[in-house]
Scaffold this active site. Structure first.
Site, PDB file in Angstrom:
ATOM      1  CG  ASP A 173     -57.887 -77.259 -32.616  1.00 17.13           C
ATOM      2  OD1 ASP A 173     -57.169 -78.050 -33.258  1.00 17.13           O
ATOM      3  OD2 ASP A 173     -58.287 -76.178 -33.077  1.00 17.13           O
TER       4      ASP A 173
ATOM      5  CG  LEU B 236     -55.946 -74.129 -43.086  1.00 18.03           C
ATOM      6  CD1 LEU B 236     -55.940 -72.804 -43.840  1.00 18.03           C
ATOM      7  CD2 LEU B 236     -55.354 -75.228 -43.964  1.00 18.03           C
ATOM      8  NE  ARG B 237     -56.534 -72.729 -33.932  1.00 18.66           N
ATOM      9  CZ  ARG B 237     -57.836 -72.880 -33.721  1.00 18.66           C
ATOM     10  NH1 ARG B 237     -58.358 -74.089 -33.755  1.00 18.66           N
ATOM     11  NH2 ARG B 237     -58.602 -71.839 -33.470  1.00 18.66           N
ATOM     12  N   GLY B 238     -52.820 -77.176 -37.839  1.00 14.55           N
ATOM     13  CA  GLY B 238     -51.764 -78.183 -37.927  1.00 14.55           C
ATOM     14  C   GLY B 238     -50.667 -77.784 -38.894  1.00 14.55           C
TER      15      GLY B 238
END
Length: 420
Positions: free
Chosen positions: A277, A358-360
C-alpha cells in the site's frame, strides 16, 4: 490517443478500452520511442560537528572522506560500469511511464514493478539514473538537505537556518540507492562507528542507506523476498519521512523521504499488504511475445555487450531530449490544474471499487497532473486520468480468490463506466 513530447515529432498513442493481458496497460507508449539523459553522479558531504550534553563528541564519519570521494567519482565517471540507456529499452511501456511520472513528482510515492523473470525490470530501473535531474542541496550535509524546504532539512541544517547562518549550496544529481536483500538493519538505518570510538575516543554516527536515499530513490530488487525486520524499517520511514536511530545511548533522527521503487516476481512470494500500500503506483510487466520485438531486444543487447560506450553514444541525443522534457515537466508541475469534476469522478471510481483509505484518490490526482506536465499541458484531461488510474488502484483492490479478471481491467471498466 495520447501525444507525448519526445524525440519523434509527435507520437500518437492508442489503446483499446479493455485488455485481456495483465502485462499491458490501458494506454501505453509506442515501443521504440526514445528518450534522453546524463550520467549519474552522487555526492555525499560532511556534516557539522556537535557535542552532547555530557560533552561526548558525536561526529559523522562521512565527514573526512566526502571531498576525496567526490573527486574520485568525477575522475572515474567514464570508467564506471556502463548503464543500459533508458531510450534503448524496447516495450514495457507501462513500467517506463510509471517510473517517469515518479521522477517528475516524487510525492506520488514510488512504484512496485511485478512481472516474469528476465523481462528487464531491474535493467529499466537502473537505466533511470541517466535521466535523473539535479537538485539543490546544502553543501557539507550527508542527508541532502533542501536549503529552502524545512520538510527536507536535517536537524543541524534547520538549527543553522534558525540562527540565521548563510548556507553553502550546490547542485547534485538525484541519488539512486540499492538496498540489497542481505543488508543488515544497522547498514540500512545507520550505526555507531566502533572503530572510531576505540581509536579516537569519540562516538561517531555513520549514516546508513536511508540517509543516502533522502530526496532520492531507494530501489529494492526482489522486494517480496526482503526480510521482515527490514520491511518494518521501510514501513516506518515511509510513513513518517524520518529515520530515528537509537544506539549506545545516542538518539539520531534525520529526514528519510525517498521514492521507493521495488521489483519482483509474483511466483516467488507475495508482498506484505502494508508495504504494498505504500507504493504509489503498480506496474505489471510480461514477457514480450512478438517475435520481431524479441529479435530487436536480443540484437540491441548484443550491441551493448560488445561495445557499451559506442552503444550509449548512439542514444545520447534521445537521452538528452527526454532529460530536458523531464526537467521542463518538473518545473511546470505546480502550474498544472485539474478540474473539480475530474476530482469528483476519480473519487467516485475509488469509492465504487471499495478502495480502502484515500491514498488511491491522492495518488491518482498527482499522477494525472504529472502526466499532463510530461505532455507539456497545464490542464488535466479525462484521458490523462484513464492512463494512470489502473496503475494507481490495481494493487489497492480487495483480493477475491474466485476472481479471474486482472485487477487493472476491473479498474479500467469502472473508469469508463464513471467517466462516460
Amino acid at each position: 490517443m495520447v501525444s507525448l513530447l519526445g524525440t519523434s515529432p509527435s507520437s500518437i498513442l492508442s489503446c483499446p478500452r479493455l485488455s485481456s493481458t495483465p502485462s499491458t496497460s490501458p494506454v501505453c507508449f509506442r515501443p521504440g520511442n526514445t528518450f534522453g539523459g546524463n550520467l549519474y553522479r552522487r555526492i555525499q558531504s560532511e556534516t557539522k560537528k556537535s557535542r552532547s550534553r555530557y560533552h561526548v563528541l558525536v561526529t559523522n564519519v562521512a565527514t573526512g572522506i566526502n571531498s576525496i570521494e567526490q573527486a574520485k567519482k568525477i575522475d572515474t565517471k567514464e570508467s564506471a560500469r556502463p548503464v543500459y540507456p533508458f531510450a534503448a529499452i524496447v516495450g514495457q511501456d507501462e513500467m517506463k511511464l510509471c517510473l517517469l511520472l515518479n521522477v517528475i513528482d516524487p510525492k506520488i510515492g514510488g512504484v512496485m514493478i511485478m512481472g516474469d523473470r528476465g523481462t528487464g525490470k531491474s535493467t529499466t530501473v537502473r537505466s533511470l539514473v541517466d535521466l535523473l535531474p539535479e537538485i539543490t542541496v546544502v553543501a557539507g550535509d550527508p542527508y541532502n538537505s533542501d536549503p529552502r524546504d524545512p520538510e527536507f532539512m536535517g536537524k543541524e541544517v534547520r538549527e543553522r537556518v534558525r540562527k540565521g547562518e548563510e548556507l553553502d549550496v550546490m547542485e547534485t544529481k538525484i541519488n539512486m540507492v540499492d538496498l540489497p536483500l542481505g543488508a543488515t538493519e544497522d547498514r540500512v538505518c545507520g550505526t555507531i562507528d566502533i572503530e572510531k570510538a576505540l581509536t579516537e575516543g569519540v562516538k561517531a554516527f555513520e549514516p546508513g542507506l536511508l540517509a543516502k536515499a533522502n530526496r532520492g530513490i531507494l530501489y529494492v530488487d526482489e522486494v517480496n523476498l526482503l526480510d521482515d525486520h527490514l520491511v518494518d524499517v521501510l514501513l516506518d520511514s515511509a510513513a513518517s519521512g524520518w529515520n530515528t536511530v537509537e544506539r549506545e545511548g545516542i538518539s539520531i533522527s534525520h529526514p528519510a523521504r525517498f521514492i521507493l521503487i521495488g521489483s519482483g516476481n509474483p511466483e516467488e512470494g507475495e508482498l506484505r499488504p502494508q508495504l504494498l500500500d505504500r507504493f504509489g503506483m503498480h506496474a505489471q510487466v510480461g514477457t514480450v511475445r512478438d517475435a520481431e520485438l524479441r529479435v530487436k531486444i536480443v540484437e540491441e543487447r548484443a550491441r551493448f555487450d560488445s561495445n557499451p560506450k559506442e552503444f550509449r553514444e548512439s542514444y545520447l541525443e534521445e537521452q538528452m531530449k527526454l532529460q530536458e522534457q523531464i526537467t521542463s515537466a518538473r518545473s511546470n508541475l505546480s502550474g498544472v490544474e485539474i478540474d473539480q469534476d475530474l476530482k469528483v469522478k476519480i473519487s467516485r471510481v475509488c469509492a465504487e471499487l471499495d478502495v480502502d483509505g484515500l491514498r488511491g484518490d491522492i495518488v491518482t490526482n498527482r499522477a494525472a497532473r504529472a502526466l499532463a506536465a510530461l505532455k507539456g499541458r497545464d490542464h488535466v484531461t479525462a484521458e490523462d486520468v484513464g492512463i494512470v488510474i489502473p496503475n494507481c488502484l490495481r494493487h489497492r483492490l480487495r483480493k477475491d480468490p474466485l476472481e479471474s479478471m486482472d485487477s487493472g481491467i476491473v479498474v479500467t471498466e469502472k473508469f469508463y463506466e464513471v467517466f462516460s
